[in-house]
Design a protein around this motif. Structure first.
Motif, PDB file in Angstrom:
ATOM      1  N   GLY A  17       0.810  -1.212   0.000  1.00 14.90           N
ATOM      2  CA  GLY A  17       0.000   0.000   0.000  1.00 14.90           C
ATOM      3  C   GLY A  17       0.841   1.258   0.000  1.00 14.90           C
ATOM      4  N   SER A  18       1.911   1.264   0.782  1.00 15.25           N
ATOM      5  CA  SER A  18       2.806   2.423   0.821  1.00 15.25           C
ATOM      6  C   SER A  18       3.431   2.675  -0.543  1.00 15.25           C
ATOM      7  N   PHE A  20       2.257   1.655  -3.463  1.00 14.85           N
ATOM      8  CA  PHE A  20       1.174   2.050  -4.374  1.00 14.85           C
ATOM      9  C   PHE A  20       0.863   3.534  -4.217  1.00 14.85           C
ATOM     10  N   GLU A  21       0.721   3.996  -2.979  1.00 12.57           N
ATOM     11  CA  GLU A  21       0.384   5.391  -2.736  1.00 12.57           C
ATOM     12  C   GLU A  21       1.465   6.332  -3.265  1.00 12.57           C
ATOM     13  N   ARG A  22       2.726   5.971  -3.074  1.00 13.63           N
ATOM     14  CA  ARG A  22       3.830   6.814  -3.574  1.00 13.63           C
ATOM     15  C   ARG A  22       3.826   6.871  -5.100  1.00 13.63           C
ATOM     16  N   GLY A  25      -0.073   7.983  -6.447  1.00  6.43           N
ATOM     17  CA  GLY A  25      -0.615   9.244  -5.954  1.00  6.43           C
ATOM     18  C   GLY A  25      -2.040   9.118  -5.459  1.00  6.43           C
ATOM     19  N   HIS A  26      -2.489   7.890  -5.225  1.00 12.33           N
ATOM     20  CA  HIS A  26      -3.832   7.639  -4.694  1.00 12.33           C
ATOM     21  C   HIS A  26      -3.694   7.013  -3.316  1.00 12.33           C
ATOM     22  N   ARG A  27      -4.662   7.285  -2.481  1.00 13.41           N
ATOM     23  CA  ARG A  27      -4.666   6.731  -1.132  1.00 13.41           C
ATOM     24  C   ARG A  27      -5.330   5.362  -1.150  1.00 13.41           C
ATOM     25  N   LEU A  28      -4.737   4.398  -0.434  1.00 17.22           N
ATOM     26  CA  LEU A  28      -5.295   3.063  -0.313  1.00 17.22           C
ATOM     27  C   LEU A  28      -6.036   2.961   1.009  1.00 17.22           C
TER      28      LEU A  28
END
Length: 60
Positions: A17-18, A20-22, A25-28
């Motif tokens: 998740g970390s 992916f978010e980086r 640019g979307h929050r999981l």
């Protein structure tokens, strides 16, 4: 992005998740619960983007 998964996936989701978010640019948002509860939520039409369940429970 909303993800539904069983609690056994928590550490994997935290790590992925970390990243992916980086990158995206979307929050999981991870909702962790047992398969029976997740199935009820899915059957009731609750919105989610991805469901991760154990193979034996993926017949939802």
């Amino acid at each position: 992005m909303t993800n539904e998964a069983e609690p056994t996936s928590k550490s994997t989701l935290e790590e992925l998740g970390s990243a992916f978010e980086r990158q995206a640019g979307h929050r999981l948002v991870a909702r962790l619960d047992n398969a029976a509860t997740l199935k009820r939520q899915i059957d009731a039409g609750e919105a989610f983007d991805v469901a991760i369940l154990l193979p034996a429970q993926s017949t939802i």
